[in-house]
Design a protein around this motif. Structure first.
Motif, PDB file in Angstrom:
ATOM      1  N   GLY A  99       0.802  -1.215   0.000  1.00 45.84           N
ATOM      2  CA  GLY A  99       0.000   0.000   0.000  1.00 45.84           C
ATOM      3  C   GLY A  99       0.835   1.265   0.000  1.00 45.84           C
ATOM      4  O   GLY A  99       0.312   2.350   0.246  1.00 45.84           O
ATOM      5  N   GLU A 283      -6.761  -8.139   4.830  1.00 47.54           N
ATOM      6  CA  GLU A 283      -6.178  -6.813   4.969  1.00 47.54           C
ATOM      7  C   GLU A 283      -7.193  -5.777   5.441  1.00 47.54           C
ATOM      8  O   GLU A 283      -6.827  -4.752   5.989  1.00 47.54           O
ATOM      9  N   ARG A 337      -4.646  -4.349   7.849  1.00 51.11           N
ATOM     10  CA  ARG A 337      -4.156  -2.973   7.744  1.00 51.11           C
ATOM     11  C   ARG A 337      -5.235  -1.987   8.202  1.00 51.11           C
ATOM     12  O   ARG A 337      -4.924  -0.917   8.717  1.00 51.11           O
TER      13      ARG A 337
END
Length: 406
Positions: A99, A283, A337
């Motif tokens: 990312g 994620e 995340r």
């Protein structure tokens, strides 16, 4: 005078008795501490002072001088700057940068590189393409090399290996460190080792002197071997850098990169059903708890966001979610995340299970619950209204993107 330290039983009793009027005075006042995700958190109960009329006031400047009219601005504490003007050697690190930002695994890797560099060496981070990271200085990076070009975009292991070979020829680092992960670092490190005709140390979790220890036997045994030049380190291989900041001086390659026709064609990302992703690998997790009253709306929001659904133990016990969707110490430990907690108060077991998540968003009616204290972003309000607004915002964004594409 005697040097014997004597106990005060009465003071110890007051410190244990919460109902005693002197209990608060006997407690060590902790104004701030580092949370599980590395963010400095402040004690909201320790901020402020008692005014002349007995009412607690908060000094927004941080001075906390009571009734004094003069206020001084709070001074931000700066970490000591670590400089390496002329490095004796380099320790090269290739972070995953999922990312465009450093992950917790990347920060552990940079902490290990900082140990190997010592005071004379410099940590050189090699990043492919554009990134969004602005905290290289506090992560332990002394030099930063960005390899730009469309050939490094997407899945391009051959081009990246060529780039690393050029960096290796110019800087001749003492060690190469890559994360032994499924985000690209494990494969890239093995391809790079084959290109250099070197044998790497894989799944390394500890380094002692000139010896490294890695996991073997399906993670059931430890394998010790001499420290090689190429190291593929596991997560939590070292503590992240937290006590110093670094220069992050940009460096460039003195020669251009060799161009060659790739043998691998990247066809782009493939759409995957979020429900098919294991919780431990997801994620983006959208998790619901006891505060969710409309579960149909909850599922609709998760589908609109494209997130993997999770739940607290209360929601699972009540039958709203399957047992394999439970997040926490008694369920699944997650490393997302982004973790969105809807109507979850934040039991200690649940907070333990999300301790490794990068960003936590909490939606709750209670502004004083433990999940709000843990969250990086909090939204206080009724979950149904917030979820409806979130769905509308997502649809507006996607419709705008379609119009721009047309």
């Amino acid at each position: 005078m005697s040097d014997i330290i004597r106990r005060d039983p009465r003071a110890e009793w007051i410190a244990r008795n919460r109902l005693h009027p002197l209990h608060a005075a006997m407690q060590p006042l902790q104004h701030s501490w580092m949370g599980p995700n590395g963010v400095i958190r402040k004690n909201v109960h320790g901020v402020g002072f008692i005014g002349p009329n007995g009412i607690k006031r908060i000094d927004r400047s941080g001075a906390q001088q009571g009734g004094a009219s003069k206020r001084t601005a709070a001074v931000e504490v700066q970490l000591p700057l670590h400089q390496v003007p002329a490095p004796a050697f380099y320790i090269n690190v290739v972070p995953d940068m999922v990312g465009g930002r450093l992950s917790s695994h990347d920060r552990d890797l940079l902490g290990l590189a900082r140990q190997l560099a010592g005071s004379d060496g410099a940590v050189l981070a090699v990043v492919f393409g554009e990134h969004k990271e602005s905290a290289f200085a506090t992560a332990g990076v002394d030099r930063l090399l960005v390899l730009e070009g469309h050939e490094f975009e997407g899945y391009a292991p051959e081009q990246r290996v060529q780039g690393l070979r050029a960096v290796d020829n110019q800087f001749s680092p003492r060690h190469w460190l890559l994360p032994d992960s499924r985000s690209g670092g494990g494969e890239l490190g093995r391809r790079f080792a084959a290109s250099l005709k070197e044998r790497p140390a894989t799944r390394v979790w500890q380094i002692k002197g000139e010896e490294c220890i890695g996991r073997a036997g399906a993670g059931q045994e430890d394998l010790a071997r001499p420290l090689p030049r190429l190291i593929l380190a596991a997560a939590e291989c070292a503590d992240p850098v937290s006590e110093t900041r670094h220069e992050v001086l940009p460096v460039e390659l003195s020669t251009g990169l060799a161009r060659s026709l790739p043998r691998i064609e990247d066809l782009g990302a493939v759409a995957v059903d979020p429900a098919a992703i294991p919780m431990a690998e997801a994620e983006f997790i959208f998790s619901g708890g006891n505060g969710v009253k409309d579960w149909a709306l909850f599922h609709q929001t998760a589908a609109a966001l494209g997130a993997t659904e999770g739940a607290s133990r209360v929601a699972v016990d009540d039958g709203f979610m399957a047992r394999d969707r439970q997040v926490g110490a008694s369920g699944t430990w997650v490393t997302a995340r982004v973790y969105v907690a809807v109507g979850i108060s934040g039991a200690i077991q649940h907070l333990q299970g999300i301790g490794a998540c990068d960003k936590v968003v909490a939606i709750n009616l209670d502004p004083g619950c433990d999940m709000i204290k843990r969250a990086d972003l909090s939204v206080i309000g009724e979950s149904a209204a917030i979820l409806n607004a979130l769905i509308a915002a997502v649809e507006t964004y996607r419709n705008g993107a379609k119009r721009d594409a047309a």
